[in-house]
Design a protein around this motif. Structure first.
Motif, PDB file in Angstrom:
ATOM      1  N   SER A  76       0.857  -1.203   0.034  1.00 56.23           N
ATOM      2  CA  SER A  76       0.113  -0.118  -0.199  1.00 56.23           C
ATOM      3  C   SER A  76       1.010   1.198   0.037  1.00 56.23           C
ATOM      4  O   SER A  76       0.586   2.333  -0.620  1.00 56.23           O
ATOM      5  CB  SER A  76      -0.957   0.023   1.040  1.00 56.23           C
ATOM      6  OG  SER A  76      -1.708  -1.258   1.337  1.00 56.23           O
ATOM      7  N   LYS A  77       1.839   1.097   0.935  1.00 58.84           N
ATOM      8  CA  LYS A  77       2.758   2.460   1.006  1.00 58.84           C
ATOM      9  C   LYS A  77       3.575   2.629  -0.424  1.00 58.84           C
ATOM     10  O   LYS A  77       3.685   3.752  -0.835  1.00 58.84           O
ATOM     11  CB  LYS A  77       3.591   2.281   2.096  1.00 58.84           C
ATOM     12  CG  LYS A  77       3.118   2.593   3.610  1.00 58.84           C
ATOM     13  CD  LYS A  77       4.107   2.254   4.506  1.00 58.84           C
ATOM     14  CE  LYS A  77       3.574   2.220   6.005  1.00 58.84           C
ATOM     15  NZ  LYS A  77       4.385   2.091   7.014  1.00 58.84           N
ATOM     16  N   GLN A  80       1.007   3.803  -2.977  1.00 60.19           N
ATOM     17  CA  GLN A  80       0.737   5.321  -2.777  1.00 60.19           C
ATOM     18  C   GLN A  80       1.837   6.233  -3.003  1.00 60.19           C
ATOM     19  O   GLN A  80       1.791   7.567  -3.232  1.00 60.19           O
ATOM     20  CB  GLN A  80       0.375   5.563  -1.111  1.00 60.19           C
ATOM     21  CG  GLN A  80      -1.097   5.012  -0.980  1.00 60.19           C
ATOM     22  CD  GLN A  80      -1.096   4.753   0.552  1.00 60.19           C
ATOM     23  OE1 GLN A  80      -0.582   5.351   1.340  1.00 60.19           O
ATOM     24  NE2 GLN A  80      -2.344   4.119   0.956  1.00 60.19           N
ATOM     25  N   LEU A 104      -6.415  -0.080  -5.504  1.00 61.00           N
ATOM     26  CA  LEU A 104      -5.616   0.947  -5.332  1.00 61.00           C
ATOM     27  C   LEU A 104      -4.645   1.141  -6.533  1.00 61.00           C
ATOM     28  O   LEU A 104      -4.220   2.031  -7.182  1.00 61.00           O
ATOM     29  CB  LEU A 104      -4.597   0.802  -3.999  1.00 61.00           C
ATOM     30  CG  LEU A 104      -3.508   1.886  -3.778  1.00 61.00           C
ATOM     31  CD1 LEU A 104      -4.239   3.158  -3.674  1.00 61.00           C
ATOM     32  CD2 LEU A 104      -2.828   1.485  -2.475  1.00 61.00           C
ATOM     33  N   GLN A 107      -6.619   2.760  -9.452  1.00 62.80           N
ATOM     34  CA  GLN A 107      -6.959   3.969  -9.204  1.00 62.80           C
ATOM     35  C   GLN A 107      -5.694   4.869  -9.265  1.00 62.80           C
ATOM     36  O   GLN A 107      -5.691   5.907 -10.109  1.00 62.80           O
ATOM     37  CB  GLN A 107      -7.242   4.157  -7.864  1.00 62.80           C
ATOM     38  CG  GLN A 107      -8.760   3.637  -7.577  1.00 62.80           C
ATOM     39  CD  GLN A 107      -8.989   3.664  -6.013  1.00 62.80           C
ATOM     40  OE1 GLN A 107      -8.257   4.080  -5.133  1.00 62.80           O
ATOM     41  NE2 GLN A 107     -10.139   3.107  -5.841  1.00 62.80           N
ATOM     42  N   SER A 108      -4.292   4.246  -9.287  1.00 63.09           N
ATOM     43  CA  SER A 108      -3.212   5.185  -9.290  1.00 63.09           C
ATOM     44  C   SER A 108      -2.355   4.876 -10.924  1.00 63.09           C
ATOM     45  O   SER A 108      -1.619   5.548 -11.031  1.00 63.09           O
ATOM     46  CB  SER A 108      -2.250   4.678  -8.181  1.00 63.09           C
ATOM     47  OG  SER A 108      -2.816   5.022  -6.978  1.00 63.09           O
TER      48      SER A 108
END
Length: 323
Positions: A76-77, A80, A104, A107-108
């Motif tokens: 996750s990190k 992000q 995630l 989305q990224s």
């Protein structure tokens, strides 16, 4: 021009398969590692992912090889922070966290690749093709190995999220779900867990295909002597058999032509798990293509089957286990 990549986790599989695959690759440069206990000569090492992300913004891709329990937080990190992620099997400790990582990444606009190394044999494509127009009558998986031989001292596999005997068993499930022409679900399971451990040392799982054929799997970590990694699939046109994890394949007793057989896909008693087959180079080639395309490859079906087995299982306590 090579792409810098960081390897997180420097355990047995990372050293015997990931690092050699990267070293021989014309597409990748192993630029950094993350490990609290060891390092690779000549490669910059960090003690955690936060240090890596802060110090090396030039590394766009991270390959995660640590045990599954901590992967969600680390991945996750990294996502992000705008990094692409490659996950060693199993992709995570739970299906839901894997789905969140998939969302995630989408989305990224980043790549997430949930790898299944046991699927990387060219012969499995031949098996899949042969089965594609056959009616499946049933199947049987026998996956028995000696945990002391292959996982000596690895305490994490006995902790919640470590999966126990399903850590190797999921390799069989990844092969099965690749080559079967129909979906499969778990009907029931029996799990044997040592009285001093949290995850099973033995498992029997009954499954059914979407067309109604019933199959079974026996996973056991107490196998001494000959190690057994075998899948048999019965069809209306006869039987397909994979032995030694897919290193040998026969149809109705006749071996597939030798040129189609590649190196063993799993640890072999002959090589002691240290001979590099083509599975990991193929995975890294696939990862490179996915990053170039900004695409993801996230099949969590084998992990879902394991989760379903835990949910439907009858649990039995068995003898204590010590390495």
């Amino acid at each position: 021009m090579t792409t810098p990549i960081a390897l997180l986790g420097l355990g047995e599989i990372a050293r015997s398969h990931h690092i050699p695959a990267l070293q021989q690759s014309a597409q990748w440069q192993l630029a950094a590692t993350v490990s609290r206990s060891t390092a690779v000569a000549g490669i910059e090492n960090f003690h955690n992912v936060e240090e890596l992300l802060a110090a090396r913004p030039d590394i766009p891709v991270l390959s995660l090889c640590m045990p599954p329990a901590p992967r969600f937080e680390i991945a996750s990190k990294a996502l992000q922070a705008g990094r692409h992620i490659m996950l060693e099997k199993p992709p995570g400790a739970t299906v839901s966290e894997c789905r969140q990582l998939e969302q995630l990444a989408a989305q990224s606009g980043l790549t997430l690749f949930a790898t299944w190394h046991s699927r990387e044999a060219a012969v499995l494509d031949q098996c899949q093709q042969w089965l594609s127009d056959k009616q499946i009558k049933g199947f049987d998986i026998t996956w028995k190995e000696d945990v002391r031989r292959w996982h000596a001292g690895q305490e994490w596999i006995w902790q919640p999220g470590g999966m126990g005997v399903f850590d190797p068993g999921i390799n069989a499930l990844s092969i099965l779900t690749k080559i079967l022409p129909v979906g499969v679900r778990v009907i029931s399971a029996e799990l044997e867990t040592p009285s001093n451990r949290h995850t099973p040392i033995g498992a029997r799982v009954t499954m059914a295909t979407a067309s109604g054929a019933v199959g079974s799997a026996c996973f056991d970590w107490r196998q001494e002597g000959e190690q057994i990694w075998e899948i048999r699939i019965t069809t209306d046109a006869g039987e397909l058999q994979l032995t030694d994890g897919g290193a040998a394949v026969s149809i109705n007793g006749e071996p597939l032509p030798a040129p189609l057989i590649r190196a063993p896909l799993i640890k072999s008693p002959v090589t002691n798990g240290n001979t590099l087959s083509d599975e990991y180079p193929r995975l890294y080639q696939r990862m490179h293509s996915l990053v170039q395309e900004r695409a993801s490859d996230c099949d969590f079906t084998p992990l879902q089957l394991v989760a379903d087995a835990f949910m439907l299982a009858r649990h039995h306590s068995t003898d204590r286990f010590e390495f």
